[in-house]
Design a protein around this motif. Structure first.
Motif, PDB file in Angstrom:
ATOM      1  N   THR A 114      -6.074  -2.889  -2.901  1.00 42.23           N
ATOM      2  CA  THR A 114      -6.490  -4.113  -2.192  1.00 42.23           C
ATOM      3  C   THR A 114      -6.026  -5.356  -2.938  1.00 42.23           C
ATOM      4  OG1 THR A 114      -8.451  -2.952  -1.347  1.00 42.23           O
ATOM      5  CG2 THR A 114      -8.477  -5.362  -1.292  1.00 42.23           C
ATOM      6  N   GLY A 160       0.822  -1.209   0.000  1.00 39.33           N
ATOM      7  CA  GLY A 160       0.000   0.000   0.000  1.00 39.33           C
ATOM      8  C   GLY A 160       0.851   1.252   0.000  1.00 39.33           C
ATOM      9  N   LEU A 198      -8.454   2.379  -4.916  1.00 40.50           N
ATOM     10  CA  LEU A 198      -8.584   1.615  -3.671  1.00 40.50           C
ATOM     11  C   LEU A 198      -8.716   0.125  -3.970  1.00 40.50           C
ATOM     12  CD1 LEU A 198      -8.885   1.664  -0.583  1.00 40.50           C
ATOM     13  CD2 LEU A 198     -11.353   1.984  -0.914  1.00 40.50           C
TER      14      LEU A 198
END
Length: 274
Positions: free
Chosen positions: A267, A121, A263
């Motif tokens: 993930t 991330g 996003l």
């Protein structure tokens, strides 16, 4: 005569690479280090550097061409004339976003990147931050200069438009397109596929909008190019072709689904193998 072998000495752990790496208590590379890594990689790859340079230089020659050929529509604005080539530049911004991550998958350096910064991330956030800052910093003066060139060369018979705060929104459309390219590149992991997909997202809503009848204005308004055309206040930005939302609401809508796509990409990046 007997010879005695001196006792083996254990090397000092303080001089070994592993000990040096662990001297900081096993600290991992954080966001600032990841951002520095991404900047080094970005300026080391010719394809991203050249594409970014062409993107930044494109608007001004477009303004010169339109003014020199007197090809501006009577109901168009000086702002729209100056930013005639902003649309191709927007496509290049999306391509840059895709190349930033697909280039690493293609060359196999993504494994080294994840080894240096294990938190995936953080890697994606650093890429996004670099794209956002760089594209905005380049395109705000580029689009501003294109408007000023068009204003200086046109004869004054056309409406000016409202350059402020529209130019800030125009410049913001480029990081949004770049982030959309980054998100699709993270999901697809292949340069050709990611570039084709993001160009399709930019162009297809307007091309296929007429097939949806009364819903055309809503379908076409989903495109980042629609938001750009509204903000440049070109005469082509009619409600029938680019939707009935204003320029700023349209840009916020595009930024919203871009954030959701990014996003989802983050993930997936955290869950699958590199």
């Amino acid at each position: 005569m007997t010879f005695t072998t001196p006792p083996a000495t254990t090397p000092s752990t303080s001089n070994t690479p592993n000990a040096a790496a662990g001297a900081g208590g096993g600290a991992r590379a954080g966001f600032r280090q990841a951002l520095a890594f991404e900047w080094i990689k970005f300026r080391s790859v010719r394809s991203t550097v050249y594409t970014t340079a062409v993107m930044a230089l494109l608007p001004a020659p477009g303004a010169v061409f339109v003014a020199a050929t007197d090809s501006l529509q009577p109901d168009d604005t000086v702002l729209g004339a100056g930013l005639t080539l902003a649309l191709p530049a927007l496509i290049l911004a999306a391509v840059v976003g895709a190349l930033v991550i697909c280039g690493e998958y293609g060359s196999g350096t993504m494994r080294s990147t994840v080894a240096a910064v294990p938190r995936r991330g953080t890697v994606l956030a650093a890429k996004a931050a670099l794209l956002t800052g760089l594209l905005y910093a380049l395109m705000l003066p580029s689009c501003g200069a294109a408007y000023l060139v068009g204003d200086a060369m046109l004869d004054g018979s056309h409406a000016q438009g409202d350059p402020l705060p529209a130019l800030f929104g125009v410049a913001a459309a480029f990081p949004v397109a770049g982030l959309l390219g980054l998100a699709l590149g993270t999901l697809i992991r292949h340069s050709a596929g990611a570039i084709t997909s993001v160009v399709g997202v930019l162009l297809l809503p307007e091309l296929f909008g007429p097939l949806f009848g009364d819903a055309q204005r809503w379908v076409a308004g989903l495109s980042p190019t629609a938001a750009l055309q509204k903000l440049t206040q070109t005469s082509d930005a009619t409600a029938e072709t680019v939707g009935s939302l204003g320029g700023w609401p349209s840009l916020l809508l595009v930024a919203g689904y871009t954030a959701l796509t990014l996003l989802a990409a983050g993930t997936l990046l955290a869950r699958r193998d590199v």
